[in-house]
Design a protein around this motif. Structure first.
Motif, PDB file in Angstrom:
ATOM      1  N   CYS A  25      42.499 122.504  50.099  1.00 50.45           N
ATOM      2  CA  CYS A  25      41.148 122.450  49.533  1.00 50.45           C
ATOM      3  C   CYS A  25      40.483 121.106  49.812  1.00 50.45           C
ATOM      4  CB  CYS A  25      41.197 122.712  48.032  1.00 50.45           C
ATOM      5  SG  CYS A  25      41.551 124.419  47.586  1.00 50.45           S
ATOM      6  N   ASP A  26      41.257 120.032  49.770  1.00 47.98           N
ATOM      7  CA  ASP A  26      40.706 118.720  50.107  1.00 47.98           C
ATOM      8  C   ASP A  26      40.179 118.716  51.538  1.00 47.98           C
ATOM      9  OD1 ASP A  26      41.358 117.797  47.591  1.00 47.98           O
ATOM     10  OD2 ASP A  26      43.206 116.794  48.239  1.00 47.98           O
ATOM     11  N   PHE A  27      40.915 119.349  52.447  1.00 45.02           N
ATOM     12  CA  PHE A  27      40.414 119.478  53.820  1.00 45.02           C
ATOM     13  C   PHE A  27      39.130 120.287  53.850  1.00 45.02           C
ATOM     14  CE2 PHE A  27      40.260 122.698  57.256  1.00 45.02           C
ATOM     15  CZ  PHE A  27      39.759 121.877  58.267  1.00 45.02           C
ATOM     16  N   LEU A  28      39.084 121.373  53.111  1.00 44.06           N
ATOM     17  CA  LEU A  28      37.893 122.229  53.135  1.00 44.06           C
ATOM     18  C   LEU A  28      36.659 121.490  52.634  1.00 44.06           C
ATOM     19  CD1 LEU A  28      39.462 125.572  51.847  1.00 44.06           C
ATOM     20  CD2 LEU A  28      38.772 125.026  54.192  1.00 44.06           C
ATOM     21  N   THR A  29      36.834 120.576  51.671  1.00 37.88           N
ATOM     22  CA  THR A  29      35.675 119.827  51.177  1.00 37.88           C
ATOM     23  C   THR A  29      35.043 118.986  52.279  1.00 37.88           C
ATOM     24  OG1 THR A  29      37.023 117.950  50.426  1.00 37.88           O
ATOM     25  CG2 THR A  29      36.625 119.733  48.849  1.00 37.88           C
ATOM     26  N   THR A  30      35.824 118.603  53.283  1.00 33.17           N
ATOM     27  CA  THR A  30      35.287 117.755  54.358  1.00 33.17           C
ATOM     28  C   THR A  30      34.471 118.546  55.374  1.00 33.17           C
ATOM     29  OG1 THR A  30      37.213 117.969  55.847  1.00 33.17           O
ATOM     30  CG2 THR A  30      37.314 116.277  54.129  1.00 33.17           C
ATOM     31  N   ILE A  31      34.541 119.876  55.324  1.00 33.23           N
ATOM     32  CA  ILE A  31      33.806 120.693  56.299  1.00 33.23           C
ATOM     33  C   ILE A  31      32.810 121.628  55.621  1.00 33.23           C
ATOM     34  CG2 ILE A  31      35.728 120.607  57.936  1.00 33.23           C
ATOM     35  CD1 ILE A  31      36.331 123.549  57.132  1.00 33.23           C
ATOM     36  N   THR A  32      32.605 121.454  54.319  1.00 33.70           N
ATOM     37  CA  THR A  32      31.757 122.358  53.550  1.00 33.70           C
ATOM     38  C   THR A  32      30.311 121.904  53.577  1.00 33.70           C
ATOM     39  OG1 THR A  32      33.601 122.943  52.096  1.00 33.70           O
ATOM     40  CG2 THR A  32      31.397 123.369  51.258  1.00 33.70           C
ATOM     41  N   ASN A  33      29.413 122.854  53.720  1.00 27.41           N
ATOM     42  CA  ASN A  33      27.987 122.567  53.711  1.00 27.41           C
ATOM     43  C   ASN A  33      27.466 122.429  52.286  1.00 27.41           C
ATOM     44  OD1 ASN A  33      27.612 122.628  56.559  1.00 27.41           O
ATOM     45  ND2 ASN A  33      27.667 124.866  56.509  1.00 27.41           N
ATOM     46  N   ALA A  34      26.236 122.004  52.171  1.00 29.97           N
ATOM     47  CA  ALA A  34      25.651 121.751  50.856  1.00 29.97           C
ATOM     48  C   ALA A  34      25.574 123.010  50.004  1.00 29.97           C
ATOM     49  CB  ALA A  34      24.261 121.144  51.029  1.00 29.97           C
ATOM     50  N   ASP A  35      25.527 124.184  50.644  1.00 30.54           N
ATOM     51  CA  ASP A  35      25.436 125.432  49.881  1.00 30.54           C
ATOM     52  C   ASP A  35      26.786 125.934  49.386  1.00 30.54           C
ATOM     53  OD1 ASP A  35      26.585 126.313  52.247  1.00 30.54           O
ATOM     54  OD2 ASP A  35      24.910 127.607  52.833  1.00 30.54           O
ATOM     55  N   GLY A  36      27.866 125.238  49.717  1.00 34.66           N
ATOM     56  CA  GLY A  36      29.187 125.619  49.260  1.00 34.66           C
ATOM     57  C   GLY A  36      29.987 126.438  50.241  1.00 34.66           C
ATOM     58  N   GLY A  37      29.373 126.833  51.364  1.00 38.38           N
ATOM     59  CA  GLY A  37      30.070 127.632  52.355  1.00 38.38           C
ATOM     60  C   GLY A  37      30.636 126.788  53.481  1.00 38.38           C
ATOM     61  N   VAL A  38      31.602 127.354  54.196  1.00 34.72           N
ATOM     62  CA  VAL A  38      32.193 126.663  55.345  1.00 34.72           C
ATOM     63  C   VAL A  38      31.879 127.448  56.621  1.00 34.72           C
ATOM     64  CG1 VAL A  38      34.060 125.668  53.979  1.00 34.72           C
ATOM     65  CG2 VAL A  38      34.412 127.858  55.118  1.00 34.72           C
ATOM     66  N   PRO A  39      31.855 126.777  57.757  1.00 37.46           N
ATOM     67  CA  PRO A  39      31.639 127.475  59.024  1.00 37.46           C
ATOM     68  C   PRO A  39      32.828 128.353  59.387  1.00 37.46           C
ATOM     69  CG  PRO A  39      31.212 125.108  59.224  1.00 37.46           C
ATOM     70  CD  PRO A  39      31.923 125.322  57.927  1.00 37.46           C
ATOM     71  N   ASN A  40      32.587 129.320  60.234  1.00 35.77           N
ATOM     72  CA  ASN A  40      33.667 130.183  60.715  1.00 35.77           C
ATOM     73  C   ASN A  40      34.559 129.448  61.689  1.00 35.77           C
ATOM     74  OD1 ASN A  40      34.866 132.212  62.740  1.00 35.77           O
ATOM     75  ND2 ASN A  40      34.200 133.534  61.079  1.00 35.77           N
ATOM     76  N   CYS A  41      33.964 128.658  62.554  1.00 32.92           N
ATOM     77  CA  CYS A  41      34.709 127.941  63.597  1.00 32.92           C
ATOM     78  C   CYS A  41      34.084 126.574  63.789  1.00 32.92           C
ATOM     79  CB  CYS A  41      34.685 128.748  64.900  1.00 32.92           C
ATOM     80  SG  CYS A  41      35.507 127.958  66.299  1.00 32.92           S
ATOM     81  N   LEU A  42      34.888 125.539  63.728  1.00 31.04           N
ATOM     82  CA  LEU A  42      34.395 124.173  63.883  1.00 31.04           C
ATOM     83  C   LEU A  42      34.249 123.816  65.353  1.00 31.04           C
ATOM     84  CD1 LEU A  42      36.639 122.363  61.247  1.00 31.04           C
ATOM     85  CD2 LEU A  42      34.384 123.414  60.906  1.00 31.04           C
ATOM     86  N   GLY A  43      33.385 122.859  65.610  1.00 30.18           N
ATOM     87  CA  GLY A  43      33.178 122.394  66.981  1.00 30.18           C
ATOM     88  C   GLY A  43      34.394 121.707  67.570  1.00 30.18           C
TER      89      GLY A  43
END
Length: 285
Positions: free
Chosen positions: A85-103
């Motif tokens: 979850c700590d990792f997910l916080t680093t890739i989360t957008n302001a709306d609370g969602g995460v991208p499907n695939c990172l660059g």
């Protein structure tokens, strides 16, 4: 059926799937499964290294991280969820969602398209499994709010996204709201033809044979999505699933194998999934 699958897995599977099969079907311990999953973890708390076979390369990705959390949940271990979850916080957008695939994704399947946009599919998968694990983390609060909002706005979908939403609704704590949204999602799935009821119906843009059957939406009888299908629809689907076991003891998958190794890595995964579903419905002991 299980004996043939066991032979297939020992001949073809990664250590991870071999250990997973041993735990699920032979009473093996959880610790080797956890150790195998942790081999895919990165220092940032996320997971990479082709844990989900279609994303090659070492970098942490949301889908790899979901797969790791699902495997931890399957063996009843929650120790590593907070770091994920700590990792997910680093890739989360302001709306609370995460991208499907990172660059940062390296070699990947053509359908893994990097984007900065929040994705309902992967956010719902992650939130669903974390709720199932009973995890409490600030990332999950924002992600859950994102999923509720996007679900409420959903008027058109595709099978993988609808399936991810079903998994979220199975485990999110607000059960009355989940029941209501599940009924609405059922209508969307059936009206838009997002389920194959034996007619081979597929969604535009999907490969031939790449369809979602009832058991994909309802892998166990206690899923909310089990209510979406009549008994005869489920029975026919499970008959077809059982008949899908190949001569070598394994099941196969309908999407494209874009690099040869994915054939060998995906088949053991879908074989364990098929066996688990058949056992959940008392088709095998």
């Amino acid at each position: 059926m299980i004996e043939a699958a066991r032979s297939f897995l020992w001949l073809n599977a990664r250590v991870l799937e071999q250990r997973r099969f041993a735990h699920l079907f032979d009473g093996g311990p959880a610790e080797p499964v956890v150790a195998a999953v942790l081999a895919y973890r990165n220092d940032d708390g996320g997971f990479g290294h082709a844990l989900e076979p279609d994303g090659r390369g070492p970098g942490s990705q949301p889908l790899h991280t979901f797969t790791a959390l699902s495997l931890f949940e399957e063996v009843g271990v929650t120790d590593h969820a907070d770091a994920a979850c700590d990792f997910l916080t680093t890739i989360t957008n302001a709306d609370g969602g995460v991208p499907n695939c990172l660059g940062t994704a390296g070699m990947r399947a053509p359908w893994w398209q990097p984007s900065e946009d929040s994705d309902l599919l992967v956010t719902a998968l992650l939130a669903g499994v974390l709720h199932r694990m009973g995890v409490e983390h600030r990332w999950l609060d924002a992600a859950t709010a994102f999923c509720w909002q996007r679900l409420g706005e959903l008027t058109k979908s595709h099978p993988y996204e609808a399936n991810a939403c079903a998994r979220f609704l199975d485990h999110v704590p607000d059960r009355p709201r989940a029941e209501r949204e599940a009924e609405r999602l059922c209508a969307l799935v059936r009206e838009q033809g997002l389920v194959d009821l034996g007619d081979g119906r597929r969604t535009e843009g999907y490969a031939a044979g790449e369809t979602h059957q009832p058991h994909h939406y309802a892998p166990t009888p206690d899923c909310l999505a089990r209510r979406w299908f009549a008994d005869d629809e489920i029975d026919a689907d499970l008959d077809a699933l059982a008949a899908g076991q190949q001569e070598d003891g394994g099941w196969t998958f309908p999407w494209a194998a874009w690099t040869p190794v994915t054939t060998y890595e995906w088949r053991p995964v879908v074989t364990i999934e098929a066996l688990s579903t058949l056992r959940a419905y008392d088709r095998i002991s």
